[in-house]
Design an enzyme around this catalytic site. Structure first.
Site, mmCIF file in Angstrom:
data_model
loop_
_atom_site.group_PDB
_atom_site.id
_atom_site.type_symbol
_atom_site.label_atom_id
_atom_site.label_comp_id
_atom_site.label_asym_id
_atom_site.label_seq_id
_atom_site.Cartn_x
_atom_site.Cartn_y
_atom_site.Cartn_z
ATOM 1 N N CYS A 261 0.882 -1.182 0.000
ATOM 2 C CA CYS A 261 0.000 0.000 0.000
ATOM 3 C C CYS A 261 0.913 1.223 0.000
ATOM 4 O O CYS A 261 1.050 1.909 1.009
ATOM 5 C CB CYS A 261 -0.922 0.013 1.215
ATOM 6 S SG CYS A 261 -1.810 -1.526 1.523
ATOM 7 N N PRO A 264 1.750 7.641 -0.118
ATOM 8 C CA PRO A 264 2.333 8.490 -1.164
ATOM 9 C C PRO A 264 3.819 8.235 -1.466
ATOM 10 O O PRO A 264 4.397 8.903 -2.294
ATOM 11 C CB PRO A 264 2.147 9.889 -0.599
ATOM 12 C CG PRO A 264 2.239 9.702 0.878
ATOM 13 C CD PRO A 264 1.601 8.358 1.162
ATOM 14 N N GLY A 266 6.695 7.565 0.937
ATOM 15 C CA GLY A 266 7.798 7.776 1.868
ATOM 16 C C GLY A 266 8.480 6.483 2.281
ATOM 17 O O GLY A 266 9.710 6.367 2.234
ATOM 18 N N LYS A 267 7.688 5.505 2.689
ATOM 19 C CA LYS A 267 8.264 4.229 3.120
ATOM 20 C C LYS A 267 8.851 3.476 1.936
ATOM 21 O O LYS A 267 9.894 2.824 2.059
ATOM 22 C CB LYS A 267 7.209 3.393 3.835
ATOM 23 C CG LYS A 267 6.686 4.015 5.130
ATOM 24 C CD LYS A 267 5.670 3.114 5.791
ATOM 25 C CE LYS A 267 5.046 3.780 7.017
ATOM 26 N NZ LYS A 267 4.201 4.943 6.658
ATOM 27 N N GLU A 286 0.218 0.510 -5.558
ATOM 28 C CA GLU A 286 -0.705 1.583 -5.162
ATOM 29 C C GLU A 286 -1.903 1.577 -6.103
ATOM 30 O O GLU A 286 -1.738 1.636 -7.317
ATOM 31 C CB GLU A 286 -0.002 2.939 -5.188
ATOM 32 C CG GLU A 286 -0.906 4.125 -4.946
ATOM 33 C CD GLU A 286 -1.719 4.006 -3.665
ATOM 34 O OE1 GLU A 286 -2.960 4.176 -3.747
ATOM 35 O OE2 GLU A 286 -1.124 3.736 -2.601
ATOM 36 N N CYS A 379 -1.024 4.071 10.974
ATOM 37 C CA CYS A 379 -0.837 5.352 11.669
ATOM 38 C C CYS A 379 -2.063 5.580 12.548
ATOM 39 O O CYS A 379 -2.776 6.566 12.426
ATOM 40 C CB CYS A 379 -0.657 6.482 10.666
ATOM 41 S SG CYS A 379 -0.163 8.029 11.467
#
Length: 434
Positions: A261, A264, A266-267, A286, A379
């Site tokens: 997933c 946007p 970052g990971k 994505e 999160c």
């Protein structure tokens, strides 16, 4: 030429959030750019926007008491303006006369001159007490309800956090949600180290992640290492959970990684940078095309292949060595950064998300080979999105994550804004056994 007005900008941002379900962190920068506010007025507009949206529940309770009426009986744009005025009166050092007069002028220009009188009357009643005075007046003696009012959280979120943290730690956790965090940057491994990034930006090295620095202020997009792709904007907690997956020991092959997933990005970018140093590659999945474009941009030049696809149907079983499931969630661990999010979510949203989260985790377990690792990340600290989801996973064993002090949550890891200065990231590391 009329000078741009920071209060009008804040009002337009609040209206966009209220009427169009816009996100403040997206709409406000556009308004600031379009109006050309100078730095001082831009800071004021930002404070008024974020502060008002963050405090909406408390402000509306006070306005209802001050006006003696149900706010639902008033037109919505008037309520937004009243909240903006009340925030200035109760939470800032703006003088009373200035807060009232500027809000009345705003209402005349942007709502209707016919309701300027009620605006003046209600705000003057609000100004008769300070914030503590209003909180004392509206207190009911109900512990959860009073904390929800004082710290501007919906009751159900306070109940959720209370069930995890207990009454002793709860007020501090709620208060931390209302403090704007610094911008965290991530030094991409192999492109720049943290020490150099801190030197180039004048930033402070992060407390926990070996790649983090804390940027004191300014537009991070204008920071040269960020603009050139050597660093990125990424919460330190996000860096920690991605790094935990990459660094957990694994036997046998270790070349095929999946971010299921990825938007946007970052990971995915951090995993890609680490993979590049180890001869591995990342498949970043994505489902939303516009978010997939963000992943492509974030991971440019790294061994990351971006797939516009649904993670539930991606890949071949047993093909991956490490899989990250950064599952879509309520986002209640990032309330510091998303002021309106707390008022948009409900328990039913969490229940719906948990169904998807379980399906994504099950898919990740099927994708990873026996002996391979899955990191389930949200999160959000909410139990239904975290412990309850991973507790139902089959064919896996829990691997105790080596994270940071005071982050254990049973067999898993949980970061907190008030303890660690990060978003409230949850991490479960799972090794497939069969």
């Amino acid at each position: 030429m009329t000078r741009p007005n920071p209060r009008h900008v804040a009002f337009e941002a609040i209206r966009a959030v209220s009427a169009d379900d816009a996100y403040a962190n997206l709409v406000l920068p556009q308004l600031l750019k379009a109006t050309g506010l100078d730095a001082r007025d831009a800071r004021l507009a930002t404070e008024l926007t974020y502060g008002t949206l963050r405090s909406l529940g408390t402000l509306e309770s006070i306005l209802a008491a001050a006006s003696g009426r149900d706010l639902d009986a008033l037109q919505v744009d008037l309520v937004d303006a009243l909240c903006l005025g009340a925030y200035q009166l109760l939470y800032t050092r703006v003088p009373t006369h200035a807060a009232v007069a500027t809000t009345v002028s705003l209402v005349k220009a942007a709502v209707s001159p016919r309701v300027s009188g009620i605006t003046n009357a209600v705000l003057r009643k609000v100004a008769a007490r300070d914030l503590e005075g209003w909180l004392d007046r509206l207190s009911t003696g109900d512990r959860i309800g009073d904390l929800a009012l004082r710290h501007a959280h919906p009751r159900w979120i306070v109940e959720e956090l209370d069930s995890i943290l207990g009454p002793g730690e709860l007020p501090e956790a709620l208060a931390a949600d209302n403090v704007a965090p610094p911008v965290h940057l991530c030094a991409k491994p192999g492109r720049i180290d943290r020490r150099e990034l801190a030197r180039l930006t004048g930033a402070e090295p992060g407390r926990w992640s070996p790649y983090a620095v804390y940027l004191g202020g300014g537009d991070p997009g204008r920071v040269k290492p960020v603009a050139t792709g050597r660093a990125s904007v990424q919460d330190e907690g996000s860096q920690l959970v991605a790094t935990a997956l990459a660094n957990a020991p694994i036997e046998g092959r270790d070349t095929a990684w999946i971010d299921l997933c990825a938007g946007p990005g970052g990971k995915a970018a951090l995993l890609g940078a680490l993979a590049a140093q180890r001869g591995a590659a990342v498949d970043a999945v994505e489902v939303a095309p516009h978010r997939a474009e963000l992943v492509t941009k974030a991971a440019k030049g790294l061994p990351v292949t971006v797939h516009v696809a649904d993670g539930l149907g991606f890949g071949e079983p047993g093909s991956a060595d490490r899989v990250l499931v950064d599952a879509p969630c309520s986002g209640l661990g990032a309330l510091r950064r998303r002021p309106e999010a707390r008022w948009r979510r409900s328990r039913s949203d969490v229940e719906d998300l948990a169904v998807l989260q379980r399906r994504l985790l099950d898919r990740a377990v099927r994708l990873v080979r026996p002996g391979g690792l899955v990191a389930y990340v949200t999160c959000s600290p909410v139990t239904a999105e975290t412990v309850d989801v991973v507790g139902g996973a089959e064919g896996v064993e829990v691997v105790a994550p080596q994270l940071i002090p005071d982050s254990r949550r049973g067999e898993y890891a949980q970061l907190w804004p008030h303890r660690h200065g990060t978003d409230a990231m949850f991490l479960a590391l799972l090794r497939r056994t069969s």
